[in-house]
Structure formats: structure tokens, C-alpha cells
Scaffold this motif. Structure first.
Motif, short mmCIF file in Angstrom:
data_model
loop_
_atom_site.label_atom_id
_atom_site.label_comp_id
_atom_site.label_asym_id
_atom_site.label_seq_id
_atom_site.Cartn_x
_atom_site.Cartn_y
_atom_site.Cartn_z
N GLU A 10 0.83 -1.21 0.00
CA GLU A 10 0.00 0.00 0.00
C GLU A 10 0.87 1.26 0.00
OE1 GLU A 10 -3.16 0.18 -0.60
OE2 GLU A 10 -3.51 -1.97 -0.49
N ALA A 11 1.98 1.23 0.73
CA ALA A 11 2.84 2.41 0.83
C ALA A 11 3.48 2.78 -0.50
CB ALA A 11 3.92 2.17 1.89
N VAL A 12 3.81 1.78 -1.32
CA VAL A 12 4.52 2.06 -2.57
C VAL A 12 3.64 1.91 -3.82
CG1 VAL A 12 6.74 1.40 -1.57
CG2 VAL A 12 5.42 -0.33 -2.82
N TRP A 13 2.38 1.56 -3.64
CA TRP A 13 1.51 1.21 -4.76
C TRP A 13 1.51 2.26 -5.87
CZ3 TRP A 13 -0.70 -2.89 -6.81
CH2 TRP A 13 -1.63 -2.69 -7.84
N ASP A 14 1.12 3.49 -5.56
CA ASP A 14 0.96 4.50 -6.61
C ASP A 14 2.25 4.74 -7.39
OD1 ASP A 14 -1.74 4.88 -6.07
OD2 ASP A 14 -1.40 6.58 -4.73
N THR A 15 3.34 4.91 -6.67
CA THR A 15 4.62 5.17 -7.33
C THR A 15 5.04 4.00 -8.21
OG1 THR A 15 5.33 6.57 -5.50
CG2 THR A 15 7.07 5.67 -6.91
N CYS A 16 4.96 2.79 -7.68
CA CYS A 16 5.47 1.62 -8.40
C CYS A 16 4.53 1.17 -9.51
CB CYS A 16 5.77 0.50 -7.41
SG CYS A 16 7.00 0.99 -6.17
N TYR A 17 3.24 1.25 -9.29
CA TYR A 17 2.28 0.86 -10.32
C TYR A 17 2.39 1.78 -11.53
CZ TYR A 17 -2.07 -0.79 -12.45
OH TYR A 17 -2.99 -1.33 -13.31
N ASN A 18 2.68 3.04 -11.29
CA ASN A 18 2.78 4.02 -12.38
C ASN A 18 4.17 4.09 -13.00
OD1 ASN A 18 0.04 5.00 -12.43
ND2 ASN A 18 0.47 5.85 -10.42
N ASP A 19 5.12 3.37 -12.45
CA ASP A 19 6.48 3.33 -13.00
C ASP A 19 6.52 2.24 -14.07
OD1 ASP A 19 9.16 3.09 -13.61
OD2 ASP A 19 9.81 2.72 -11.54
N THR A 20 6.54 2.66 -15.32
CA THR A 20 6.46 1.69 -16.43
C THR A 20 7.81 1.45 -17.11
OG1 THR A 20 5.87 3.41 -18.02
CG2 THR A 20 4.05 2.28 -16.88
N ARG A 21 8.89 1.99 -16.55
CA ARG A 21 10.21 1.76 -17.16
C ARG A 21 10.49 0.27 -17.33
NH1 ARG A 21 14.03 3.16 -13.36
NH2 ARG A 21 12.38 2.93 -11.87
N PRO A 22 11.07 -0.19 -18.40
CA PRO A 22 11.63 0.56 -19.51
C PRO A 22 10.61 0.85 -20.62
CG PRO A 22 12.16 -1.73 -19.79
CD PRO A 22 11.40 -1.61 -18.49
N PHE A 23 9.35 0.57 -20.39
CA PHE A 23 8.30 0.84 -21.38
C PHE A 23 7.87 2.31 -21.28
CE2 PHE A 23 7.86 -3.54 -19.88
CZ PHE A 23 7.96 -4.24 -21.06
N ASP A 24 7.38 2.86 -22.38
CA ASP A 24 6.82 4.21 -22.34
C ASP A 24 5.51 4.24 -21.55
OD1 ASP A 24 8.87 5.23 -23.92
OD2 ASP A 24 7.81 4.80 -25.78
N ARG A 25 4.76 3.15 -21.68
CA ARG A 25 3.50 2.98 -20.94
C ARG A 25 3.31 1.49 -20.70
NH1 ARG A 25 -0.06 1.23 -24.77
NH2 ARG A 25 0.39 1.83 -26.90
#
Length: 195
Positions: A178-193
Motif C-alpha cells: 500500500e505504501a509504494v503502490w501509486d509510485t510503483c504501479y505508475n512506473d512503467t520503465r523501460p516501457f513508455d507505458r
């Protein structure tokens, strides 16, 4: 991944759903075929661009005693558990998921697999970006939710995986996710999306 375990050295393991599997030799052929797939090629190329060392034995087929599909270990590379593989798609999925862990391990500064939040972040990224939670895979697992299935699936699999970390209780796994969800879920590296 569901059923992932790791230790302080950074081992992660992918759960398995079925089967008696194939021989190590046949699995090695399936791995070679996976290495030609666009997604696996993309991830391998990005690992190399980041300066990550990938030797000839970075990915290997083995028989596994644990009921897992594969795993990644820092310094050891990726294993695919031949005795739990039945289809080419399963091998492809294991490689994609584990290559995302390898990418994270290579590019994240001070990644500590014993840290529940670090482990959860890599599991969130691998679950989201690999297609582990695609609708058809969830249907085959018996989950039939129509809306929001992907995020629910990723969360379920992350908690299950992080709980196998000897440093993370169920509560710690949930709190870390829960603490890292938003940051990590939205981190799509190395993909653009997200693919």
C-alpha cells in the motif's frame, strides 16, 4: 508474483498453476524461442543498454523441487522450472516477469530484497507490466471480476509473494504494498507505458 519467495540476496520465484511439465532440454528450446519474442527481446536489450551483465547462462531451465514456475536471483540470473512448464506462453510469461525483476535489480539504487517495500515495488511492477494479470489469465485462475480485475490481481499476487520473504509478515507485506503502490504501479520503465 504469486508464490514468490525471496531472500536477502534477491531471489524471486514465480508461482505455478499446473502440470507435470516438460524436460529440461525441451524447456531450454522453449526459452530459446522466448528470446525471439518481441517483449523478451525488448527487455533483454534494455538490460544491456543499462549496462547489466547478461552472460550465456543468465537464463536456464532446471527442475525445481518447489512448486514455482521460475525465479530471479541477484548474481544467479533467471531460472525456468521445466517440470512446471507446459506451454510456450508459460515460459514467455516467466521470462517477462523475471526480466522485470532483473531490470529493477540492475537499475534501482540500493535495492534491498530483504526490504518489504523494495520487494513489493518490484513485484507490483512485474505483475503490472508482464501481463500476469491479463483478463484471460485471471479467468483461467477462476477469478471472474469484470471491473478492476487487473489491479486486484496485482495486489493479491504481490501480497502473496512478499509474504514468502522471510523478512516480511502478512501485515508488513500489505503495508509495504500500500505504501509504494501509486509510485510503483505508475512506473512503467523501460516501457513508455504499460504494455
Amino acid at each position: 508474483m504469486e508464490g514468490n519467495g525471496n531472500d536477502a540476496k534477491g531471489a524471486t520465484k514465480t508461482s505455478v498453476v499446473n502440470g507435470d511439465g516438460v524436460t529440461v532440454k525441451d524447456c531450454q528450446k522453449m526459452i530459446q524461442k522466448s528470446l525471439r519474442s518481441p517483449m523478451v527481446k525488448f527487455l533483454m536489450e534494455n538490460l544491456e543498454k543499462c549496462g547489466c551483465t547478461i552472460g550465456d547462462n543468465f537464463i536456464k531451465a532446471v527442475n525445481c523441487q518447489q512448486k514455482v514456475a521460475g525465479g530471479y536471483t541477484r548474481g544467479g540470473g533467471i531460472i525456468v522450472c521445466s517440470n512446471h512448464m507446459n506451454l510456450q506462453d508459460e515460459v514467455d510469461q516467466v521470462l517477462i516477469h523475471e526480466l522485470i525483476h532483473a531490470y529493477d535489480d540492475c537499475t534501482a539504487k540500493n535495492l534491498n530484497w530483504a526490504n518489504c517495500a523494495h520487494h513489493a515495488c518490484s513485484e507490483i511492477r512485474a505483475g503490472h507490466l508482464s501481463g500476469d494479470c491479463h483478463f484471460k489469465r485471471e479467468l483461467l485462475r477462476g477469478y471472474m471480476k469484470l471491473r478492476g480485475h487487473e489491479q486486484d490481481c496485482v495486489k493479491r499476487r504481490v501480497v502473496k509473494s512478499v509474504m514468502t520473504n522471510p523478512y516480511c509478515s502478512e501485515t508488513a507485506a500489505k503495508d509495504a504494498m500500500e505504501a509504494v503502490w501509486d509510485t510503483c504501479y505508475n512506473d512503467t520503465r523501460p516501457f513508455d507505458r504499460a504494455p
